[in-house]
Scaffold this motif. Sequence first.
Motif, PDB file in Angstrom:
ATOM      1  N   ILE A 149       1.058  -1.066   0.413  1.00 42.20           N
ATOM      2  CA  ILE A 149       0.087  -0.189  -0.549  1.00 42.20           C
ATOM      3  C   ILE A 149       1.048   0.983   0.182  1.00 42.20           C
ATOM      4  CG2 ILE A 149      -2.121   1.199   1.751  1.00 42.20           C
ATOM      5  CD1 ILE A 149      -2.562  -1.522   2.609  1.00 42.20           C
ATOM      6  N   ALA A 150       0.184   2.421  -0.724  1.00 44.84           N
ATOM      7  CA  ALA A 150       1.486   3.279  -1.307  1.00 44.84           C
ATOM      8  C   ALA A 150       1.198   4.148  -0.125  1.00 44.84           C
ATOM      9  CB  ALA A 150       1.218   3.683  -2.115  1.00 44.84           C
ATOM     10  N   THR A 151       2.690   5.018   0.623  1.00 42.62           N
ATOM     11  CA  THR A 151       2.692   5.680   1.421  1.00 42.62           C
ATOM     12  C   THR A 151       2.070   7.182   1.631  1.00 42.62           C
ATOM     13  OG1 THR A 151       4.606   6.620   1.257  1.00 42.62           O
ATOM     14  CG2 THR A 151       5.350   5.111   2.283  1.00 42.62           C
ATOM     15  N   ASN A 152       1.020   7.442   0.650  1.00 44.86           N
ATOM     16  CA  ASN A 152       0.129   8.166   0.009  1.00 44.86           C
ATOM     17  C   ASN A 152      -1.274   8.140  -0.129  1.00 44.86           C
ATOM     18  OD1 ASN A 152       0.767   7.969  -2.038  1.00 44.86           O
ATOM     19  ND2 ASN A 152       1.059   9.589  -3.082  1.00 44.86           N
ATOM     20  N   SER A 153      -1.534   6.663   0.706  1.00 41.69           N
ATOM     21  CA  SER A 153      -2.362   6.347   0.303  1.00 41.69           C
ATOM     22  C   SER A 153      -4.081   6.369   1.289  1.00 41.69           C
ATOM     23  CB  SER A 153      -2.536   4.998  -0.519  1.00 41.69           C
ATOM     24  OG  SER A 153      -3.952   4.084  -0.618  1.00 41.69           O
ATOM     25  N   SER A 154      -4.587   6.720   1.221  1.00 42.91           N
ATOM     26  CA  SER A 154      -6.141   6.553   1.933  1.00 42.91           C
ATOM     27  C   SER A 154      -6.385   5.125   1.779  1.00 42.91           C
ATOM     28  CB  SER A 154      -6.994   8.369   1.934  1.00 42.91           C
ATOM     29  OG  SER A 154      -6.467   8.395   1.838  1.00 42.91           O
ATOM     30  N   ILE A 155      -6.549   5.064   4.110  1.00 47.25           N
ATOM     31  CA  ILE A 155      -7.101   3.471   3.788  1.00 47.25           C
ATOM     32  C   ILE A 155      -9.132   3.778   4.167  1.00 47.25           C
ATOM     33  CG2 ILE A 155      -7.808   1.613   5.464  1.00 47.25           C
ATOM     34  CD1 ILE A 155      -4.459   2.092   6.137  1.00 47.25           C
ATOM     35  N   TYR A 156      -9.624   2.944   3.151  1.00 46.79           N
ATOM     36  CA  TYR A 156     -11.245   3.457   3.686  1.00 46.79           C
ATOM     37  C   TYR A 156     -12.152   2.361   4.614  1.00 46.79           C
ATOM     38  CZ  TYR A 156     -10.962   6.668  -0.276  1.00 46.79           C
ATOM     39  OH  TYR A 156     -10.472   7.346  -0.884  1.00 46.79           O
ATOM     40  N   ILE A 157     -13.167   2.821   5.826  1.00 46.00           N
ATOM     41  CA  ILE A 157     -13.274   1.645   6.545  1.00 46.00           C
ATOM     42  C   ILE A 157     -14.959   1.595   5.790  1.00 46.00           C
ATOM     43  CG2 ILE A 157     -13.862   1.303   8.716  1.00 46.00           C
ATOM     44  CD1 ILE A 157     -11.336   0.841   8.038  1.00 46.00           C
ATOM     45  N   GLY A 158     -15.268   0.861   5.612  1.00 45.61           N
ATOM     46  CA  GLY A 158     -17.001   0.696   4.640  1.00 45.61           C
ATOM     47  C   GLY A 158     -16.690   1.286   4.073  1.00 45.61           C
ATOM     48  N   GLN A 159     -15.320   0.840   2.625  1.00 50.54           N
ATOM     49  CA  GLN A 159     -16.400   1.699   1.452  1.00 50.54           C
ATOM     50  C   GLN A 159     -14.465   1.001   0.458  1.00 50.54           C
ATOM     51  OE1 GLN A 159     -16.126   5.688   0.229  1.00 50.54           O
ATOM     52  NE2 GLN A 159     -14.990   5.606  -1.465  1.00 50.54           N
ATOM     53  N   ASN A 160     -15.201   0.933  -0.904  1.00 50.95           N
ATOM     54  CA  ASN A 160     -13.853   0.236  -1.593  1.00 50.95           C
ATOM     55  C   ASN A 160     -13.371   1.672  -2.571  1.00 50.95           C
ATOM     56  OD1 ASN A 160     -12.020  -0.983  -3.711  1.00 50.95           O
ATOM     57  ND2 ASN A 160     -13.852  -1.949  -4.021  1.00 50.95           N
ATOM     58  N   GLY A 161     -12.849   1.298  -1.984  1.00 54.50           N
ATOM     59  CA  GLY A 161     -11.725   2.608  -2.364  1.00 54.50           C
ATOM     60  C   GLY A 161     -11.332   3.190  -3.665  1.00 54.50           C
ATOM     61  N   ALA A 162     -11.921   1.777  -4.406  1.00 60.11           N
ATOM     62  CA  ALA A 162     -11.745   2.177  -5.612  1.00 60.11           C
ATOM     63  C   ALA A 162     -13.328   2.860  -6.825  1.00 60.11           C
ATOM     64  CB  ALA A 162     -11.170   0.098  -6.659  1.00 60.11           C
ATOM     65  N   THR A 163     -14.373   2.367  -5.889  1.00 53.69           N
ATOM     66  CA  THR A 163     -15.523   2.618  -6.380  1.00 53.69           C
ATOM     67  C   THR A 163     -16.870   3.789  -5.451  1.00 53.69           C
ATOM     68  OG1 THR A 163     -16.842   0.613  -5.332  1.00 53.69           O
ATOM     69  CG2 THR A 163     -15.569   0.362  -6.935  1.00 53.69           C
ATOM     70  N   THR A 164     -17.173   3.854  -5.761  1.00 51.25           N
ATOM     71  CA  THR A 164     -18.602   4.893  -4.858  1.00 51.25           C
ATOM     72  C   THR A 164     -19.375   3.981  -3.560  1.00 51.25           C
ATOM     73  OG1 THR A 164     -19.837   4.918  -6.274  1.00 51.25           O
ATOM     74  CG2 THR A 164     -18.607   7.000  -6.583  1.00 51.25           C
ATOM     75  N   ARG A 165     -19.321   2.410  -4.026  1.00 49.23           N
ATOM     76  CA  ARG A 165     -19.330   1.260  -2.902  1.00 49.23           C
ATOM     77  C   ARG A 165     -19.594   1.791  -1.979  1.00 49.23           C
ATOM     78  NH1 ARG A 165     -23.794  -1.899  -5.212  1.00 49.23           N
ATOM     79  NH2 ARG A 165     -21.976  -1.690  -7.315  1.00 49.23           N
TER      80      ARG A 165
END
Length: 262
Positions: A149-165
């Motif tokens: 995981i890139a150091t500048n990447s955000s982690i999303y709880i309850g969301q797939n980061g690649a989509t809006t689902r």
Amino acid sequence: MGVLEVDVWYNGAWNQVFREGGGNYNNTWHLSTIDLSNFTDGVKLRFVAQRGFFFESDISIDDISLSPECFAGCSRRKPHPIIGTSDNSLSLTIEGDELVMQQGNNVVLRGGHVLLNTWSQIAIRHGGNRTAVFVNGEEVNSSNANFTIATNSSIYIGQNGATTRKLKGWVDEVAIWNMAVNISNIYDNYQDSSSDLAIVLYLPFNEGFGDTASNFASSDNTTVNITTVTWTASSLELSGEIPLPSTAEHLRVLTQSDCTVT
């Protein structure tokens, strides 16, 4: 007698899936079953009753039930995200009751089940070239895929980061460690992680209001942003049914919402 029709709203149109009547069926009940397995997305049902031409003609309906299989296809087609990253390097979702891990668009792990409408602890542990998924302290599947995981990447709880689902469900007691830890110990102490020296993020979600959550693993009182959430109150007992709101600790309900950790 009259005619009974059943229609399904699917792909923007009503589709007739059942039609029966138009003759003398006498004054008795008739059982019918409709197969909805071809509809693999959210649907609406419409019941249409038509009386015959004569005043003696009539029609009635009673005792409608939907089997669990009616919803299996919908759950598979619409996964519920547990965690994702903005660089699309990692995502974990629930499809039906099955856990699925992806790296980009590639499925690297499928297996392990959770009970719906029941509190469960889901954990991911990565060490070396092995990533394992745990449910309630027990390893359910693993993969040799190498996640970076890139150091500048955000982690999303309850969301797939690649989509809006977004996840439609309840979330509580979120934590991130900076090393591969003993998951059994985490399961035994899931509501008391703030003193763990290896922990870098601990969100008990006890605020009960607002659009931020405090990180209890941090000494500088940092917070994370949460968006479009509904807070409620409930007790948290792993493997116990999710109860109706009570006066116990606050947790948050994710309704088309997400939590971003940067």
